[in-house]
Write a protein that holds these residues in place. Sequence first.
Motif, PDB file in Angstrom:
ATOM      1  N   MET A 109       0.827  -1.151   0.468  1.00 47.01           N
ATOM      2  CA  MET A 109      -0.362   0.123   0.203  1.00 47.01           C
ATOM      3  C   MET A 109       0.849   1.043   0.108  1.00 47.01           C
ATOM      4  O   MET A 109       2.215   1.175   0.771  1.00 47.01           O
ATOM      5  CB  MET A 109      -1.010   0.208   1.727  1.00 47.01           C
ATOM      6  CG  MET A 109      -1.999  -1.050   1.317  1.00 47.01           C
ATOM      7  SD  MET A 109      -3.316  -1.581  -0.252  1.00 47.01           S
ATOM      8  CE  MET A 109      -4.050  -0.382   0.887  1.00 47.01           C
ATOM      9  N   THR A 110       0.721   2.407  -0.681  1.00 48.65           N
ATOM     10  CA  THR A 110       1.185   3.443  -1.029  1.00 48.65           C
ATOM     11  C   THR A 110       1.038   5.031  -0.459  1.00 48.65           C
ATOM     12  O   THR A 110      -0.285   4.519  -0.482  1.00 48.65           O
ATOM     13  CB  THR A 110       1.130   4.068  -2.454  1.00 48.65           C
ATOM     14  OG1 THR A 110       1.319   2.658  -2.907  1.00 48.65           O
ATOM     15  CG2 THR A 110       2.085   4.620  -2.869  1.00 48.65           C
ATOM     16  N   PRO A 116      -3.189   4.978   3.106  1.00 49.54           N
ATOM     17  CA  PRO A 116      -4.080   4.948   1.691  1.00 49.54           C
ATOM     18  C   PRO A 116      -5.186   4.310   2.716  1.00 49.54           C
ATOM     19  O   PRO A 116      -5.178   3.856   4.319  1.00 49.54           O
ATOM     20  CB  PRO A 116      -3.301   3.286   1.961  1.00 49.54           C
ATOM     21  CG  PRO A 116      -2.137   3.039   2.710  1.00 49.54           C
ATOM     22  CD  PRO A 116      -1.882   4.094   3.693  1.00 49.54           C
ATOM     23  N   GLU A 168       1.260   6.243 -10.149  1.00 47.64           N
ATOM     24  CA  GLU A 168       2.157   6.182  -9.101  1.00 47.64           C
ATOM     25  C   GLU A 168       0.996   7.531  -8.279  1.00 47.64           C
ATOM     26  O   GLU A 168      -0.002   6.934  -7.312  1.00 47.64           O
ATOM     27  CB  GLU A 168       3.116   6.449  -8.412  1.00 47.64           C
ATOM     28  CG  GLU A 168       4.124   5.479  -9.249  1.00 47.64           C
ATOM     29  CD  GLU A 168       4.475   4.238  -8.352  1.00 47.64           C
ATOM     30  OE1 GLU A 168       3.597   4.675  -7.622  1.00 47.64           O
ATOM     31  OE2 GLU A 168       4.596   3.485  -9.075  1.00 47.64           O
ATOM     32  N   GLN A 202      -2.942   4.787  -6.660  1.00 46.93           N
ATOM     33  CA  GLN A 202      -3.019   4.080  -5.713  1.00 46.93           C
ATOM     34  C   GLN A 202      -2.803   5.830  -4.414  1.00 46.93           C
ATOM     35  O   GLN A 202      -3.077   5.944  -3.650  1.00 46.93           O
ATOM     36  CB  GLN A 202      -1.669   3.819  -4.571  1.00 46.93           C
ATOM     37  CG  GLN A 202      -2.625   2.704  -5.686  1.00 46.93           C
ATOM     38  CD  GLN A 202      -3.711   1.848  -5.113  1.00 46.93           C
ATOM     39  OE1 GLN A 202      -4.271   1.707  -4.554  1.00 46.93           O
ATOM     40  NE2 GLN A 202      -4.509   1.496  -5.692  1.00 46.93           N
ATOM     41  N   ARG A 222      -6.323   3.592  -1.652  1.00 48.77           N
ATOM     42  CA  ARG A 222      -6.210   4.950  -2.541  1.00 48.77           C
ATOM     43  C   ARG A 222      -5.902   5.642  -0.606  1.00 48.77           C
ATOM     44  O   ARG A 222      -7.177   5.325   0.085  1.00 48.77           O
ATOM     45  CB  ARG A 222      -6.135   5.442  -3.275  1.00 48.77           C
ATOM     46  CG  ARG A 222      -7.066   4.236  -4.662  1.00 48.77           C
ATOM     47  CD  ARG A 222      -7.825   5.051  -5.815  1.00 48.77           C
ATOM     48  NE  ARG A 222      -8.327   4.474  -6.486  1.00 48.77           N
ATOM     49  CZ  ARG A 222      -8.269   3.866  -7.605  1.00 48.77           C
ATOM     50  NH1 ARG A 222      -6.403   4.139  -8.177  1.00 48.77           N
ATOM     51  NH2 ARG A 222      -8.506   3.206  -8.586  1.00 48.77           N
TER      52      ARG A 222
END
Length: 305
Positions: A1-2, A28, A76, A149, A180
Amino acid sequence: MTRIDVQGLTKRYGPDTVVDDLSFTVEPGQVTGFLGPNGAGKSTTMKMIMGLAAPTRGSVTIGGRGYRDLPVPLTEVGALLDAGAVHGSRKAYDHLLSLAVSNGLSRGQVGEVLARTGLEGVAGKRVGGFSLGMRQRLGIAATLLGDPQVLIFDEPVNGLDPEGIRWIRDFMRSLAREGRAVLVSSHLMSEMAQTADHLVVIGRGRVIADTGMSEFLQTNGVSSVLVRTLEPGAFARRLTAAGATVRDGRESSLVVSGMTSEDIGRLAVYHGVALSELAPQRASLEDVFMELTKDSLEYEGATAA
């Protein structure tokens, strides 16, 4: 997870420090509201996240990398910093197609984001004829082209009608539910109260609060009690003498802080005052925000006499 990591971020323009040792994260799965008075440094911070301004000190990473180090940035992170930044003579479809092609994305992505933002019916129309709400939707469609994300929106509801505001609110929430990380700045406190899970509040470039929405209101919000009686002036004096803080409310009501509703009721019984309403209240996000940032205002309007 970003996620977005901001660490010790500082930005100076000559002798002026616009952002001062700022640190926070955008996680996120939630909408993070980015709040602050005019001149607090919100837009400058967002520009540094997107690599549009170089920090004087500190760092910003997206998924552990700086924006300039991302091989295909649009896959991204998507950002809408200015909905008007599109050529008016270009058709909506062509605008999105140029972004997709320049980032190595497929044409199919254009159709998907047009559908998701409700713009399929105007895909062949020139952007110059779009309403502000349609331009905002087009800008949001552009942020989604690479299915990123991380999403960043600077004042996305400014100037929109209630329907447009509601659509964007629900859309932000849906993006967060997909896992996200969503960062949104806004001056509409009532809207942020319904949209954000987490708040980062800054003033004069520094973090004032970094906490969940409910914790923010519970920690900083001062409870009050709405009181109505046929003798508001006399009862206000009784309340003040008992140590409460009293101010005039709407329609001859009293707004009382520093005393519980139970204590107010007992005081009324003791003095034989009939109450028609006794209602505990919590401070709104706008009330708490204004109180918390009152010492960080760059400009302050005069109070009417």
